[in-house]
Write a protein that holds these residues in place. Structure first.
Motif, PDB file in Angstrom:
ATOM      1  N   GLU A  36      -4.163  -5.463  -5.667  1.00 21.58           N
ATOM      2  CA  GLU A  36      -5.211  -4.893  -5.082  1.00 21.58           C
ATOM      3  C   GLU A  36      -5.007  -3.679  -4.363  1.00 21.58           C
ATOM      4  O   GLU A  36      -5.866  -2.920  -3.901  1.00 21.58           O
ATOM      5  N   ARG A  37      -3.776  -3.407  -4.071  1.00 21.74           N
ATOM      6  CA  ARG A  37      -3.166  -2.405  -3.164  1.00 21.74           C
ATOM      7  C   ARG A  37      -1.885  -2.185  -3.525  1.00 21.74           C
ATOM      8  O   ARG A  37      -1.297  -2.745  -4.252  1.00 21.74           O
ATOM      9  N   ARG A  38      -1.046  -1.183  -2.858  1.00 16.38           N
ATOM     10  CA  ARG A  38       0.119  -0.785  -3.079  1.00 16.38           C
ATOM     11  C   ARG A  38       1.105  -2.006  -2.368  1.00 16.38           C
ATOM     12  O   ARG A  38       0.597  -2.361  -1.322  1.00 16.38           O
ATOM     13  N   LEU A  39       1.919  -2.388  -3.000  1.00 15.68           N
ATOM     14  CA  LEU A  39       2.880  -3.418  -2.434  1.00 15.68           C
ATOM     15  C   LEU A  39       4.080  -3.130  -2.179  1.00 15.68           C
ATOM     16  O   LEU A  39       4.911  -2.139  -2.731  1.00 15.68           O
ATOM     17  N   ASN A  66       4.868   2.452  -5.900  1.00 11.03           N
ATOM     18  CA  ASN A  66       4.578   1.989  -7.340  1.00 11.03           C
ATOM     19  C   ASN A  66       4.867   3.080  -8.331  1.00 11.03           C
ATOM     20  O   ASN A  66       4.913   4.198  -7.978  1.00 11.03           O
ATOM     21  N   PHE A  78       1.644  -2.314  -7.799  1.00 15.71           N
ATOM     22  CA  PHE A  78       0.183  -2.260  -7.365  1.00 15.71           C
ATOM     23  C   PHE A  78      -0.613  -3.633  -7.860  1.00 15.71           C
ATOM     24  O   PHE A  78      -0.536  -4.094  -9.070  1.00 15.71           O
ATOM     25  N   TRP A 128       7.342   2.959   2.977  1.00 13.11           N
ATOM     26  CA  TRP A 128       6.011   3.020   2.704  1.00 13.11           C
ATOM     27  C   TRP A 128       6.171   2.273   1.316  1.00 13.11           C
ATOM     28  O   TRP A 128       6.696   2.013   0.255  1.00 13.11           O
ATOM     29  N   PRO A 129       4.710   1.680   1.013  1.00 13.48           N
ATOM     30  CA  PRO A 129       4.472   1.016  -0.296  1.00 13.48           C
ATOM     31  C   PRO A 129       4.693   1.881  -1.357  1.00 13.48           C
ATOM     32  O   PRO A 129       4.271   2.977  -1.332  1.00 13.48           O
ATOM     33  N   ARG A 170       1.088  -8.036 -10.877  1.00 18.46           N
ATOM     34  CA  ARG A 170       1.296  -6.508 -10.304  1.00 18.46           C
ATOM     35  C   ARG A 170       1.488  -5.780 -11.875  1.00 18.46           C
ATOM     36  O   ARG A 170       1.747  -6.280 -12.749  1.00 18.46           O
ATOM     37  N   LYS A 178       1.750   6.736  -0.825  1.00 15.90           N
ATOM     38  CA  LYS A 178       0.542   7.181  -0.345  1.00 15.90           C
ATOM     39  C   LYS A 178       0.693   7.553   1.241  1.00 15.90           C
ATOM     40  O   LYS A 178       0.811   6.916   2.000  1.00 15.90           O
TER      41      LYS A 178
END
Length: 126
Positions: free
Chosen positions: A59-62, A96, A57, A93-94, A39, A115
């Protein structure tokens, strides 16, 4: 006002005392189906013989939280149910890029990029 001040610099040669070594960490038996993913823009805090890695982050927010134990060379996922955790009735919420510190109440994380429909600067404290 500063008048007639001096700056004294003491320069010492850099001496290598540590040796970098690539680790091959294992997964904890308590999280056998989870794999720690590479990440960026994550939050990391070192505590005693462990490091804690939150979010980031891939492939997506973690929105996960992991602990790496130096002594056992092991990764353990600490909140594999993060997506269903709540705070004042709202979903975590995820995030980063947040800043974090270890305080008397535990690990505190602030800000980052969230996001909420669109990218926006976070202002939450977790």
């Amino acid at each position: 006002y500063l008048l007639n001040w001096e700056l004294e610099v003491d320069v010492k040669p850099c001496v290598a005392r540590a040796k970098w070594e690539k680790l091959q960490p294992k997964m904890s038996s308590s999280s056998p189906t989870s794999i720690f993913s590479p990440r960026r823009l994550h939050t990391t805090v070192a505590v005693d013989d462990s490091i804690f890695v939150a979010g980031g982050f891939a492939e997506r927010r973690l929105s996960d939280l992991w602990r790496f134990d130096y002594d056992s060379n092991t990764w353990t996922e600490l909140n594999n149910h993060a997506a269903t955790m709540s705070r004042v009735g709202s979903k975590i919420w995820p995030m980063n890029g947040q800043a974090a510190s270890l305080g008397p109440s535990g690990l505190l994380a602030f800000g980052g990029i969230a996001k909420y429909g669109h990218l926006e600067q976070g202002h939450d404290l977790w």
